[in-house]
Design a protein around this motif. Sequence first.
Motif, PDB file in Angstrom:
ATOM      1  N   SER A 143      22.057  67.894  45.454  1.00  0.00           N
ATOM      2  CA  SER A 143      21.346  67.228  44.361  1.00  0.00           C
ATOM      3  C   SER A 143      20.169  68.063  43.888  1.00  0.00           C
ATOM      4  CB  SER A 143      20.848  65.860  44.825  1.00  0.00           C
ATOM      5  OG  SER A 143      21.931  65.040  45.165  1.00  0.00           O
ATOM      6  N   SER A 163      13.076  58.941  35.607  1.00  0.00           N
ATOM      7  CA  SER A 163      14.037  58.419  36.581  1.00  0.00           C
ATOM      8  C   SER A 163      13.587  57.074  37.137  1.00  0.00           C
ATOM      9  CB  SER A 163      14.224  59.409  37.730  1.00  0.00           C
ATOM     10  OG  SER A 163      14.741  60.615  37.254  1.00  0.00           O
ATOM     11  N   ASP A 200      19.091  71.813  35.989  1.00  0.00           N
ATOM     12  CA  ASP A 200      18.628  71.082  34.804  1.00  0.00           C
ATOM     13  C   ASP A 200      17.386  71.724  34.189  1.00  0.00           C
ATOM     14  OD1 ASP A 200      20.668  69.265  35.040  1.00  0.00           O
ATOM     15  OD2 ASP A 200      19.454  67.753  36.058  1.00  0.00           O
ATOM     16  N   TRP A 209      19.467  69.634  40.205  1.00  0.00           N
ATOM     17  CA  TRP A 209      18.201  69.331  39.533  1.00  0.00           C
ATOM     18  C   TRP A 209      17.521  70.607  39.044  1.00  0.00           C
ATOM     19  CZ3 TRP A 209      12.886  68.700  41.722  1.00  0.00           C
ATOM     20  CH2 TRP A 209      12.079  67.911  40.909  1.00  0.00           C
TER      21      TRP A 209
END
Length: 129
Positions: free
Chosen positions: A66, A119, A73, A70
Amino acid sequence: MAVTRKELKDNAKQALHENWGWAVIVFLINAIIVGVFTGCGYRFDEIYMNYDGNSFLMQWLSPLGSLLGWIGDFFALSLAISFLKLRDNQKEEKPYMAAFSVFTENRFVPECLNFILTSIFTFLWTILL
């Protein structure tokens, strides 16, 4: 005053005039980096999901996957920032510096906070509805 599609298209063409090579290089650098980070993250998640043992090391693969996605991104965000600067005639002359604009322009912490708060807001929004 509304901007027509033709005006937007003409502005984009004018911004890219004599900047096609720069735009392609920045895109390719970011595409390769984002592909590597998200691909590795996906692979780590896949290994973790198919693992049946109790290894302590294997339990770190899913969060690591993850995290890699991230970070990918943020490189994708660098691409967007670079092209917005190109549109505003403020482009970085070196394409490899533009590909890392989130990290080279001290934008990582504000963008990271923005991502975290978005988030949290999205999570709370989905729970409360």
